[in-house]
Design a protein around this motif. Structure first.
Motif, PDB file in Angstrom:
ATOM      1  N   HIS A   1       4.728   5.825  88.103  1.00 60.50           N
ATOM      2  CA  HIS A   1       3.652   6.972  88.171  1.00 60.50           C
ATOM      3  C   HIS A   1       4.189   8.164  87.532  1.00 60.50           C
ATOM      4  O   HIS A   1       3.913   9.432  87.333  1.00 60.50           O
ATOM      5  CB  HIS A   1       3.377   7.222  89.619  1.00 60.50           C
ATOM      6  CG  HIS A   1       4.667   7.439  90.378  1.00 60.50           C
ATOM      7  ND1 HIS A   1       5.432   6.669  90.401  1.00 60.50           N
ATOM      8  CD2 HIS A   1       4.848   8.499  91.199  1.00 60.50           C
ATOM      9  CE1 HIS A   1       6.516   6.939  91.324  1.00 60.50           C
ATOM     10  NE2 HIS A   1       6.008   8.123  91.829  1.00 60.50           N
TER      11      HIS A   1
ATOM     12  N   SER B   1       1.282  15.557  83.369  1.00 57.02           N
ATOM     13  CA  SER B   1       0.734  16.828  83.892  1.00 57.02           C
ATOM     14  C   SER B   1       2.008  17.917  83.535  1.00 57.02           C
ATOM     15  O   SER B   1       1.690  19.013  83.387  1.00 57.02           O
ATOM     16  CB  SER B   1       0.859  16.472  85.572  1.00 57.02           C
ATOM     17  OG  SER B   1      -0.145  15.590  85.789  1.00 57.02           O
TER      18      SER B   1
ATOM     19  N   PHE C   1      13.096  14.228  98.743  1.00 59.03           N
ATOM     20  CA  PHE C   1      11.974  13.568  99.525  1.00 59.03           C
ATOM     21  C   PHE C   1      10.559  13.372  98.719  1.00 59.03           C
ATOM     22  O   PHE C   1       9.572  13.754  99.255  1.00 59.03           O
ATOM     23  CB  PHE C   1      11.904  14.005 100.913  1.00 59.03           C
ATOM     24  CG  PHE C   1      11.152  13.294 101.898  1.00 59.03           C
ATOM     25  CD1 PHE C   1      11.789  12.165 102.414  1.00 59.03           C
ATOM     26  CD2 PHE C   1       9.935  13.572 102.496  1.00 59.03           C
ATOM     27  CE1 PHE C   1      11.141  11.092 103.139  1.00 59.03           C
ATOM     28  CE2 PHE C   1       9.384  12.662 103.544  1.00 59.03           C
ATOM     29  CZ  PHE C   1      10.213  11.580 103.844  1.00 59.03           C
TER      30      PHE C   1
ATOM     31  N   THR D   1       8.618  10.828  95.513  1.00 55.35           N
ATOM     32  CA  THR D   1       8.821   9.259  95.066  1.00 55.35           C
ATOM     33  C   THR D   1       9.191   9.228  93.610  1.00 55.35           C
ATOM     34  O   THR D   1       8.788   8.337  92.884  1.00 55.35           O
ATOM     35  CB  THR D   1       7.305   8.710  95.372  1.00 55.35           C
ATOM     36  OG1 THR D   1       6.278   9.315  94.943  1.00 55.35           O
ATOM     37  CG2 THR D   1       7.089   8.623  96.622  1.00 55.35           C
TER      38      THR D   1
ATOM     39  N   LEU E   1       8.066  19.425  93.869  1.00 57.64           N
ATOM     40  CA  LEU E   1       7.578  18.961  92.524  1.00 57.64           C
ATOM     41  C   LEU E   1       6.872  20.032  91.860  1.00 57.64           C
ATOM     42  O   LEU E   1       5.643  20.221  91.784  1.00 57.64           O
ATOM     43  CB  LEU E   1       6.750  17.763  92.726  1.00 57.64           C
ATOM     44  CG  LEU E   1       6.299  17.035  91.290  1.00 57.64           C
ATOM     45  CD1 LEU E   1       7.418  16.749  90.593  1.00 57.64           C
ATOM     46  CD2 LEU E   1       5.499  15.740  91.749  1.00 57.64           C
TER      47      LEU E   1
ATOM     48  N   LEU F   1       1.085  18.371  90.493  1.00 58.07           N
ATOM     49  CA  LEU F   1       0.305  17.775  90.769  1.00 58.07           C
ATOM     50  C   LEU F   1      -1.113  18.645  91.226  1.00 58.07           C
ATOM     51  O   LEU F   1      -1.950  18.240  91.804  1.00 58.07           O
ATOM     52  CB  LEU F   1       0.739  17.010  92.173  1.00 58.07           C
ATOM     53  CG  LEU F   1       1.503  15.832  92.077  1.00 58.07           C
ATOM     54  CD1 LEU F   1       1.912  15.438  93.307  1.00 58.07           C
ATOM     55  CD2 LEU F   1       0.991  14.804  90.848  1.00 58.07           C
TER      56      LEU F   1
ATOM     57  N   CYS G   1      -0.651   2.859  88.771  1.00 53.68           N
ATOM     58  CA  CYS G   1       0.042   2.154  90.019  1.00 53.68           C
ATOM     59  C   CYS G   1      -0.743   2.686  91.025  1.00 53.68           C
ATOM     60  O   CYS G   1      -0.319   2.541  92.331  1.00 53.68           O
ATOM     61  CB  CYS G   1       1.521   2.252  89.906  1.00 53.68           C
ATOM     62  SG  CYS G   1       2.014   3.890  89.595  1.00 53.68           S
ATOM     63  N   HIS G   2      -1.779   3.679  90.991  1.00 59.37           N
ATOM     64  CA  HIS G   2      -2.206   4.334  92.174  1.00 59.37           C
ATOM     65  C   HIS G   2      -3.670   4.920  91.861  1.00 59.37           C
ATOM     66  O   HIS G   2      -4.039   5.018  90.798  1.00 59.37           O
ATOM     67  CB  HIS G   2      -1.326   5.647  92.642  1.00 59.37           C
ATOM     68  CG  HIS G   2      -1.258   6.496  91.392  1.00 59.37           C
ATOM     69  ND1 HIS G   2      -0.436   6.536  90.381  1.00 59.37           N
ATOM     70  CD2 HIS G   2      -2.141   7.398  90.891  1.00 59.37           C
ATOM     71  CE1 HIS G   2      -0.366   7.396  89.337  1.00 59.37           C
ATOM     72  NE2 HIS G   2      -1.423   8.012  89.742  1.00 59.37           N
TER      73      HIS G   2
ATOM     74  N   ILE H   1       4.753   3.013  96.946  1.00 63.16           N
ATOM     75  CA  ILE H   1       5.695   4.485  96.360  1.00 63.16           C
ATOM     76  C   ILE H   1       4.671   5.574  95.834  1.00 63.16           C
ATOM     77  O   ILE H   1       4.202   6.452  96.153  1.00 63.16           O
ATOM     78  CB  ILE H   1       6.402   3.864  95.216  1.00 63.16           C
ATOM     79  CG1 ILE H   1       7.489   2.736  95.615  1.00 63.16           C
ATOM     80  CG2 ILE H   1       7.557   5.223  94.556  1.00 63.16           C
ATOM     81  CD1 ILE H   1       8.137   2.058  94.746  1.00 63.16           C
ATOM     82  N   CYS H   2       3.865   4.990  94.713  1.00 59.16           N
ATOM     83  CA  CYS H   2       3.046   6.082  94.071  1.00 59.16           C
ATOM     84  C   CYS H   2       1.969   6.627  94.725  1.00 59.16           C
ATOM     85  O   CYS H   2       1.675   7.738  94.614  1.00 59.16           O
ATOM     86  CB  CYS H   2       2.512   5.237  92.570  1.00 59.16           C
ATOM     87  SG  CYS H   2       3.798   4.398  91.795  1.00 59.16           S
TER      88      CYS H   2
ATOM     89  N   ALA I   1       1.834   7.654  97.543  1.00 56.63           N
ATOM     90  CA  ALA I   1       2.229   8.595  98.528  1.00 56.63           C
ATOM     91  C   ALA I   1       1.916   9.701  97.930  1.00 56.63           C
ATOM     92  O   ALA I   1       1.862  10.760  98.684  1.00 56.63           O
ATOM     93  CB  ALA I   1       3.323   8.335  98.974  1.00 56.63           C
ATOM     94  N   SER I   2       1.737  10.100  96.570  1.00 61.08           N
ATOM     95  CA  SER I   2       1.937  11.472  95.782  1.00 61.08           C
ATOM     96  C   SER I   2       0.457  12.073  95.719  1.00 61.08           C
ATOM     97  O   SER I   2       0.258  13.276  95.323  1.00 61.08           O
ATOM     98  CB  SER I   2       2.653  11.460  94.616  1.00 61.08           C
ATOM     99  OG  SER I   2       4.212  10.957  94.722  1.00 61.08           O
ATOM    100  N   PHE I   3      -0.372  10.760  95.682  1.00 57.05           N
ATOM    101  CA  PHE I   3      -1.666  11.408  95.114  1.00 57.05           C
ATOM    102  C   PHE I   3      -2.877  11.545  96.431  1.00 57.05           C
ATOM    103  O   PHE I   3      -3.291  10.476  96.755  1.00 57.05           O
ATOM    104  CB  PHE I   3      -2.081  10.542  94.141  1.00 57.05           C
ATOM    105  CG  PHE I   3      -1.368  10.551  92.790  1.00 57.05           C
ATOM    106  CD1 PHE I   3      -1.653  11.303  91.934  1.00 57.05           C
ATOM    107  CD2 PHE I   3      -0.074   9.743  92.776  1.00 57.05           C
ATOM    108  CE1 PHE I   3      -0.649  11.609  90.657  1.00 57.05           C
ATOM    109  CE2 PHE I   3       0.536   9.933  91.602  1.00 57.05           C
ATOM    110  CZ  PHE I   3       0.435  10.805  90.593  1.00 57.05           C
TER     111      PHE I   3
ATOM    112  N   VAL J   1       8.975   8.060 102.341  1.00 55.73           N
ATOM    113  CA  VAL J   1       7.916   9.143 101.921  1.00 55.73           C
ATOM    114  C   VAL J   1       6.306   8.611 102.461  1.00 55.73           C
ATOM    115  O   VAL J   1       5.577   9.506 103.036  1.00 55.73           O
ATOM    116  CB  VAL J   1       7.926   9.215 100.560  1.00 55.73           C
ATOM    117  CG1 VAL J   1       6.756  10.655 100.039  1.00 55.73           C
ATOM    118  CG2 VAL J   1       9.237  10.069 100.140  1.00 55.73           C
TER     119      VAL J   1
END
Lengths: 134, 229
Positions: free
Chosen positions: A2, A9, A36, A38, A105, B15, B96-97, B127-128, B130-132, B157
């Protein structure tokens, strides 16, 4: 991987900001990256080299500031930096810990070529559309 | 004249674009009183089988739909459609997400107004996803005992962001040599506030506690929407 979409971005946000300032190119992008998350810094650097191609950031460097994870107990206020492994239960009183930092981030800053496209000539104050060739 | 570098403060979350779309999704769901659940796990944790068992328990009570995320194939969507439930497959190719925009686009193929529960089965990956943020109300992570007791420690996470953790395949605990209590304690360490259910979607053991919890969540969500109108 990712990191590819993250790198895209980063470039998009930096480019938009640079264009707002009529900058010609971006030299540095400063990123704050928490531990913390990913996101793997090395993988992000690799992805950034691909994502920056053909953009104002094509020659830019990605400066990553690593922000360590800090957790704090909601009850006894003990603050710690987890080093090995993450446990979000307070070792002193057993209550849940809250995350103070480490989830960052964020693009902190960009460094751009300050030669502004639309600015008047410093010599004759003439606002010309034609640009000097370097 | 040589250009002089100039530093410009940005202070923008990377993001941000995804979060804006997720926010719009979330407002749409809240407005309709629709409960949206983002179901995540490693590949092979038993998400789709668990989903089938959950649907069987709830489909008499609620209007359901499912969005399936996979790199390739619409096999999972076919499994859900076989139960008579509307399912839309998103194939991400190599991504991947799922992200909020993919979900927003998929919503065009649903009668969102006529739904009580929308379940989004994310790409199998701890993994991925989790961020989106997708705009969901509930983040549900499935972890099977066959994966070993250390998964929550290795992927903190993902587990930390879960509202619910479903410990699946407890019928395989002895065969896998895994202590379910140890796995649950490891979940608790990284996610102290998550609701934890121990179950087996194959044998049905522990499923009732989970589906009753979910049923209540769907009812409360619909009620909240009527009250706020």
């Amino acid at each position: 991987m990712h990191e590819i979409s993250i790198a895209e971005s980063i470039v998009q946000i930096a480019e938009a900001k640079a264009r707002e300032q009529y900058a010609r190119s971006i030299q540095v992008i400063g990123l704050r990256l928490g531990t913390f998350t990913t996101i793997v810094p090395d993988a992000l650097q690799f992805a950034f080299e691909i994502a920056r191609q053909g953009t104002l950031a094509r020659d830019a460097r990605l400066d990553i500031e690593i922000v360590p994870m800090v957790v704090r107990c909601v009850v006894c206020e003990a603050s710690t930096q987890p080093v090995r492994g993450v446990c979000l239960i307070c070792e002193h009183c057993g209550f849940p810990l809250e995350i103070v930092s480490g989830e960052e981030l964020q693009i902190d800053y960009i460094e751009v070529d300050s030669e502004k496209e639309e600015s008047p000539c410093s010599q004759c104050q003439n606002e010309s559309q034609s640009r000097p060739m370097y | 004249m040589q250009p002089v570098p100039e530093r410009i403060s940005v202070q923008t979350n990377v993001l941000n674009a995804n979060q804006q779309t997720a926010l719009a999704n979330r407002e749409l769901f809240a407005d309709r009183g629709l409960l949206v659940m983002n179901l995540m796990s490693a590949p092979g944790a038993g998400k789709t089988t668990l989903l089938e068992a959950t649907i069987k328990a709830l489909q008499g009570h609620f209007r359901l739909a499912v969005i399936e995320g996979d790199l390739q194939t619409d096999l999972d969507a076919q499994r859900i459609q076989a139960l008579g439930v509307r399912a839309h497959q998103i194939t991400t190719g190599t991504v991947c997400h799922l992200d909020a925009r993919m979900v927003a686009r998929a919503l065009d193929s649903f009668p969102v107004d006529d739904l009580d529960l929308l379940i989004i089965e994310n790409v199998g990956n701890l993994i991925c996803p989790a961020s989106f943020d997708l705009g969901e109300s509930l983040r549900v992570v499935v972890c099977s005992v066959a994966e070993g007791p250390e998964k929550p420690k290795k992927y903190p996470v993902m587990f930390n962001k879960a509202n619910v953790v479903l410990i699946n395949k407890i019928d395989l605990a002895d065969a896998s040599g895994v202590d379910v209590k140890e796995l649950a304690a490891n979940v608790r360490e990284v996610s102290p506030k998550a609701a934890i259910f121990e179950l087996s979607s194959r044998t049905g053991q522990g499923m009732a506690a989970w589906t009753q919890w979910l049923q209540q969540a769907v009812e409360m969500r619909a009620l909240a929407a009527t009250v706020s109108v």
